[in-house]
Structures are given as C-alpha cells and as structure tokens.
Enzyme design. Sequence first.
Site, short mmCIF file in Angstrom:
data_model
loop_
_atom_site.label_atom_id
_atom_site.label_comp_id
_atom_site.label_asym_id
_atom_site.label_seq_id
_atom_site.Cartn_x
_atom_site.Cartn_y
_atom_site.Cartn_z
N HIS A 188 -43.27 16.68 -9.70
CA HIS A 188 -43.95 17.20 -10.90
C HIS A 188 -45.10 18.16 -10.55
O HIS A 188 -45.79 18.64 -11.46
CB HIS A 188 -44.52 16.05 -11.75
N ASP A 223 -34.25 11.24 -9.40
CA ASP A 223 -35.33 10.49 -10.06
C ASP A 223 -35.07 10.52 -11.57
O ASP A 223 -34.48 11.47 -12.08
CB ASP A 223 -36.66 11.18 -9.74
N HIS A 225 -37.02 11.04 -13.91
CA HIS A 225 -37.78 12.11 -14.57
C HIS A 225 -37.34 13.46 -14.03
O HIS A 225 -37.12 13.60 -12.82
CB HIS A 225 -39.28 11.93 -14.33
N ASP A 312 -36.36 5.20 -10.04
CA ASP A 312 -36.84 4.71 -11.34
C ASP A 312 -35.83 4.83 -12.48
O ASP A 312 -36.13 4.47 -13.61
CB ASP A 312 -38.17 5.39 -11.73
ZN ZN Z 1 -39.81 9.42 -11.81
#
Ligand code: ZN
Length: 375
Positions: A188, A223, A225, A312
């Site tokens: 990120h 991941d 996200h 995750d």
């Molecule tokens: Zn994540």
Amino acid sequence: MFYRGDVAYYDVTGRVAEPYVPMKLFFSDTQLAHQPTQYMVHGRIVDPFENPNRATTLIDSLQACGLERAEPNDFGRAPILKVHADHYVAFLEEAYARFMELPSHGPEVLPNVHPYRGASPADADRGAPRVTGIIGRAGWYMGDLSCATMEGTFRAAYASAQTAIAGAEEVLAGAQGAFSLCRPPGHHAYADRCSGFCYLNNAAIAAEVLRRKFARVAIIDFDTHHGDGTQAIFYARADVLYGSVHTDPSAYYPHFAGYADEAGTGAGCGANLNLPLPWGADDAAFIAANARLAQAVTAHGSEALVLSAGWDAHRDDPLSKLAVSTDAYTRIGELYGRLGLPTLIAQEGGYSLTAIAAASRAFVGAFQAAHSMRA
Ligand SMILES: [Zn+2]
C-alpha cells in the site's frame, strides 16, 4: 513421503520432503523496532493488527518447513530511491522527531489534515509539497490513519526494504527462490505516500532490483487487499506486470483502487490486471483467479516473479471477507511453483497468527515441490 497432485508435500514431522527448491528466509530483528500503539478502525483507535508477533510467528513456521534464516546485508538507499521520491524518504526519517516538537503531542505521528490532491495515473509522485510544517507534511505524505509513526518506524521500514533487496539479490545470484519476511509490509506504499500499514514498497523495490538482470518481471499479489501502491508505481510501465486477486474494493480497503477496469496507462496499458472477488468468495474462486494471474505472467513473458504474499484472504483472518481455506494456499503454491521462474516471495499482510502459520507453510511447501519438479 513426497507426492504430487492432491496430496500434501510434508512428511510426518512437518518438514518439507525432498526434493525441493532450497530457500533462504531473510529477516532482520531491526524490523521489530516498529511497534506503534494506535490504529483507527471504524471510528475507534485500537491496537494495530500489524504487530511484531506476526513476524516471529512466520519465522517459526517457515523455519519448521526447512527455510534457513539469513540476515540481510545493508544495500544502502539507492535501491529504495529507485522507487520512492527522496523528499518522501526524508519525511519518513524526520517525521517522528519533528512531531515530538509540537506542544501537547501524542505518542506517534498521525495526520489530521489531507490535501485534495493525488498523483496522476501516469506520475509516480506528486512532487514535494510547499508546506513546511510537520502537520501539513504528515497530511501530504500519510494516506490514512494506519501508519502511526514512532521512534523506530523508519529504522524498521528501512530494514524491511533491505530484507526485500537481499532476497532479490539472492535471486540475481542464481537462487530459484527466496523468502523476504518484510515487516512492516509494503504494497500500500506509493512512491510518495505511506498507507495501510506500509511505508516502503518492498515488492516494488525488489522488482526494480530484479530488473537489473531480467528484462520483464511480474509482481503477483494474492493478499486480500489490492496493492494500490504497487499498481500506481508501475501503472505506466510495460516491463513490470502487476496482477492482483483481492476483495472487491467498492466497500473494502483500499477503496479507491483495485477495480477490474484499471488496466494500465500509456506504455503500461495491458500490464495491470485486477481480479476483485466478491465478499464470501471460496477456494474455487480464489484458486481460479490465481490461475488467471499465473497465465498472465506467462503471457507477459516475465523472466522473474515477485509474489506479494499476504495470508489475510484466509477465512480465519480478522480482516477477511472471503472464505479461503489453508488448502487453497497449497493449490496456489503449486500454481506459482509450476511457472518455474526465479521467484522472490515478499511478505505482505495476514493477521491471524494461526492462519498465517498454516497458510505460509502450505504455500511455501507446495511452491518448492512444484518448482523442483518443473526445474
Ligand atoms: Zn492485506
């Protein structure tokens, strides 16, 4: 025993059975120096999910399946500055000390203003801000309230980036695989902005190191996200493919990027592939999306692979909206191992200590076994 196909690759002691691709596990204890106390979730300040226990759990898990721990060398700032703006890195380094000069300051740097401005899709960063005060600078460089910055944060983020670089250098030197236990994570982080627990984009930095030898490199991100920072860094580039499977961002972090119609721009058009999954998606959907990403790596002609490995999506993760089981990580480990490419696995998210231990072990064991059979 060692089987291929539907049977696990572990023997009864939990060690990976022969044959397998030997892999080093890079990690520096300096990465534990980042231990902030604050994280904003749903309007409440809570203890951060991203904490040092994640790293120690992963070390135990991965050493138990045969990875050999190695201390990363310090390769200096040049590989970091290939990805990140120098004025941003300077901010990260000075932010805590400057924030502590404020009257009645809190324990860590957190922003309370934000500019109405982002970089254009074709630009890596926005340039340095005109604001000189630490409050305005924190707002410029910090994208959200999940990047509380304390005394040890820059040191830990720098060490995490060095861990990624060390893994990439290991691959450049001829290793078929390496695991960089990057913590804090990186996907990120933009060229000039921290967000989502991420300060320096470890996978992007590693990909640039690999580009010294390999003309085309893929970063594949599973991941849960979307890796909005990684996408932005390479959005106008054809030589680095970014592909991601993640939870539909329309009501999930990072909210503003990760949609299926984001395909790259300019020369990078077609070198960005987003595969968002709806809430509740199961193993079959997750594995099918990863299979599409693996096909995209081949179609791109990538000569080396960086895996942004977050655990995750696992159904036991406190942040997960998907229904992915440990077995799915075995299947996708096989998928990426079968590509037979020199591969750096870079740690991203994953917040259930039980799930990250099981998923990382399942993935790495299957990856090593499948890669060995391919090689
Ligand atoms: Zn994540």
